[in-house]
Enzyme design. Structure first.
Site, PDB file in Angstrom:
ATOM      1  N   SER A 154      -2.498 -81.301 -21.361  1.00  0.00           N
ATOM      2  CA  SER A 154      -1.086 -81.374 -21.954  1.00  0.00           C
ATOM      3  C   SER A 154      -1.061 -82.346 -23.262  1.00  0.00           C
ATOM      4  CB  SER A 154      -0.036 -81.730 -20.931  1.00  0.00           C
ATOM      5  OG  SER A 154       1.076 -81.864 -21.588  1.00  0.00           O
ATOM      6  N   TYR A 167       3.359 -86.564 -13.852  1.00  0.00           N
ATOM      7  CA  TYR A 167       2.728 -85.832 -14.758  1.00  0.00           C
ATOM      8  C   TYR A 167       1.888 -86.343 -15.696  1.00  0.00           C
ATOM      9  CZ  TYR A 167       2.363 -81.308 -17.380  1.00  0.00           C
ATOM     10  OH  TYR A 167       1.887 -80.184 -18.038  1.00  0.00           O
TER      11      TYR A 167
HETATM   12  P1  NAD Z   1       2.832 -71.877 -14.272  1.00  0.00           P
HETATM   13  O1  NAD Z   1       4.126 -72.475 -13.499  1.00  0.00           O
HETATM   14  O2  NAD Z   1       3.245 -70.418 -14.566  1.00  0.00           O
HETATM   15  O3  NAD Z   1       1.563 -72.059 -13.978  1.00  0.00           O
HETATM   16  C1  NAD Z   1       0.963 -72.739 -12.923  1.00  0.00           C
HETATM   17  C2  NAD Z   1       0.365 -72.154 -11.978  1.00  0.00           C
HETATM   18  O4  NAD Z   1      -0.604 -73.030 -11.093  1.00  0.00           O
HETATM   19  C3  NAD Z   1       1.150 -71.102 -11.172  1.00  0.00           C
HETATM   20  O5  NAD Z   1       0.523 -69.878 -11.036  1.00  0.00           O
HETATM   21  C4  NAD Z   1       0.961 -71.907  -9.689  1.00  0.00           C
HETATM   22  O6  NAD Z   1       0.896 -70.981  -8.462  1.00  0.00           O
HETATM   23  C5  NAD Z   1      -0.347 -72.576  -9.641  1.00  0.00           C
HETATM   24  N1  NAD Z   1      -0.426 -73.740  -8.715  1.00  0.00           N
HETATM   25  C6  NAD Z   1       0.457 -74.467  -8.472  1.00  0.00           C
HETATM   26  N2  NAD Z   1       0.285 -75.479  -7.588  1.00  0.00           N
HETATM   27  C7  NAD Z   1      -1.278 -74.655  -7.076  1.00  0.00           C
HETATM   28  C8  NAD Z   1      -2.135 -75.141  -6.163  1.00  0.00           C
HETATM   29  N3  NAD Z   1      -1.794 -76.071  -5.190  1.00  0.00           N
HETATM   30  N4  NAD Z   1      -3.120 -74.598  -5.823  1.00  0.00           N
HETATM   31  C9  NAD Z   1      -3.373 -73.264  -6.804  1.00  0.00           C
HETATM   32  N5  NAD Z   1      -2.471 -72.925  -7.698  1.00  0.00           N
HETATM   33  C10 NAD Z   1      -1.412 -73.671  -7.701  1.00  0.00           C
HETATM   34  O7  NAD Z   1       3.034 -72.837 -15.438  1.00  0.00           O
HETATM   35  P2  NAD Z   1       2.112 -72.952 -16.856  1.00  0.00           P
HETATM   36  O8  NAD Z   1       2.729 -73.396 -18.200  1.00  0.00           O
HETATM   37  O9  NAD Z   1       1.274 -71.702 -17.127  1.00  0.00           O
HETATM   38  O10 NAD Z   1       0.988 -74.017 -16.396  1.00  0.00           O
HETATM   39  C11 NAD Z   1      -0.466 -73.865 -16.421  1.00  0.00           C
HETATM   40  C12 NAD Z   1      -1.097 -75.331 -16.809  1.00  0.00           C
HETATM   41  O11 NAD Z   1      -0.615 -75.632 -18.211  1.00  0.00           O
HETATM   42  C13 NAD Z   1      -0.505 -76.572 -16.016  1.00  0.00           C
HETATM   43  O12 NAD Z   1      -1.723 -77.374 -15.643  1.00  0.00           O
HETATM   44  C14 NAD Z   1       0.390 -77.213 -16.976  1.00  0.00           C
HETATM   45  O13 NAD Z   1       0.482 -78.596 -16.440  1.00  0.00           O
HETATM   46  C15 NAD Z   1      -0.215 -76.923 -18.253  1.00  0.00           C
HETATM   47  N6  NAD Z   1       0.885 -76.964 -19.429  1.00  0.00           N
HETATM   48  C16 NAD Z   1       1.758 -76.207 -19.724  1.00  0.00           C
HETATM   49  C17 NAD Z   1       2.684 -76.271 -20.780  1.00  0.00           C
HETATM   50  C18 NAD Z   1       3.790 -75.544 -21.082  1.00  0.00           C
HETATM   51  O14 NAD Z   1       4.329 -75.698 -22.014  1.00  0.00           O
HETATM   52  N7  NAD Z   1       3.706 -74.365 -20.122  1.00  0.00           N
HETATM   53  C19 NAD Z   1       2.131 -77.127 -21.716  1.00  0.00           C
HETATM   54  C20 NAD Z   1       1.156 -78.434 -21.372  1.00  0.00           C
HETATM   55  C21 NAD Z   1       0.550 -78.165 -20.262  1.00  0.00           C
END
Ligand code: NAD
Length: 269
Positions: A154, A167
């Site tokens: 991130s 986080y």
């Molecule tokens: P999201 O909530 O759609 O995806 C997160 C996924 O992780 C979900 O499918 C959830 O079920 C899974 N998950 C959570 N806990 C888990 C566990 N214990 N075991 C297995 N799976 C688990 O959100 P996203 O934005 O797609 O996030 C994906 C990654 O991207 C994350 O690491 C997040 O920190 C990172 N990220 C997202 C953004 C953003 O703006 N969306 C920005 C920076 C980083």
């Protein structure tokens, strides 16, 4: 020498692949020709949805329900994936959660849950993947590397974020995990990198982008003036996993529309 982002004959495991960025990466990897192991935590229907799309695109997939923070489940997940597809060539460490609160109100449980998923989960998966890469080594005609690990980090691995101490700490820790692994495993021809997304439209931040006032505020922090889509990250992940990116290891690629460019300086300073 001609190379391409074709990942055929390779197998990728994507954690948290039932939604958002993980789902988009799983689909893009499948389109690039890789067999895809779809890890998910709780949403059976959404995981099946990811697999259906991969099948419709002519790809192969395997769904594995498992919690990334549980060592026993991760060891079993990798063993099952390797048994099914023969090996693993690429790991995308994507699963992540937020449990936000003011610092002085943050419970140990909320701190621990975020560390367990975002940092320990990524460690467990990376360790299991690296063991398999070391065991197997380079296979001629498949990839010039023995294996690739991509962490989904991130911008908050370097940008502090009030109200999100758990986080930001997990993402900062992940950066050192990625760099240390990259240094230690490069002689085995294993590449380890991170992609650091800015604001991407997914469930994790739906509250912000679905509210017009908050979405406008968010755009002030993005010089490129649009919120990212999961596919913006997926395209980079496919390229980074391919031999086109063979000389890249130990690096974080920011895919953030300029969010890390101190955007407030565009208005003063
Ligand atoms: P999201 O909530 O759609 O995806 C997160 C996924 O992780 C979900 O499918 C959830 O079920 C899974 N998950 C959570 N806990 C888990 C566990 N214990 N075991 C297995 N799976 C688990 O959100 P996203 O934005 O797609 O996030 C994906 C990654 O991207 C994350 O690491 C997040 O920190 C990172 N990220 C997202 C953004 C953003 O703006 N969306 C920005 C920076 C980083």
């Amino acid at each position: 020498m001609f190379m391409s982002t074709n990942l055929s004959k390779q197998t990728v495991l994507v954690t948290g692949a039932s939604s958002g960025i993980g789902q988009a990466i799983a689909i893009a990897m499948g389109k690039a020709g890789a067999n895809v192991v779809i890890n998910y935590h709780s949403d059976d229907e959404a995981a099946n949805g990811t697999l259906d799309i991969i099948h419709k695109n002519g790809g192969e997939g395997l769904i594995i329900k498992a919690d990334v923070s549980r060592e026993d489940e991760m060891v079993a997940m990798f063993a099952n994936a390797i048994k099914y597809f023969g090996t693993i060539d690429i790991l995308v460490n994507n699963a992540g959660i937020q449990k936000d609160s003011k610092f002085i109100e943050m419970s140990l449980q909320d701190w621990q849950e975020v560390m367990d998923t975002n940092l320990t989960g990524q460690f467990l998966c990376a360790r299991e993947a690296a063991k398999e890469f070391c065991r197997r080594g380079v296979v001629a005609g498949r990839s010039v590397a023995a294996g690739k690990v991509i962490f989904i980090s991130s911008v908050h691995n370097i940008v502090p974020w009030a109200g999100h101490a758990n986080y930001t700490t997990s993402k900062g820790g992940e950066t050192m995990l990625m760099k240390t692994m990259a240094q230690e495993l490069a002689p085995q021809k294993i590449r380890v990198n991170s992609i650091a997304p800015g604001a991407i439209k997914t469930d994790i931040n739906k509250k912000v982008w679905s509210d017009p006032v908050q979405a406008k505020e968010l755009l002030r922090m993005i010089p490129y003036n649009r919120i990212g889509e999961p596919e913006d990250i997926a395209k980079v992940a496919v390229w980074l996993a391919s031999d086109e990116a063979d000389y890249i290891t130990g690096t974080t690629i920011y895919v953030d529309g300029g969010m890390t460019l101190y955007p407030e300086f565009a208005y003063g300073g």
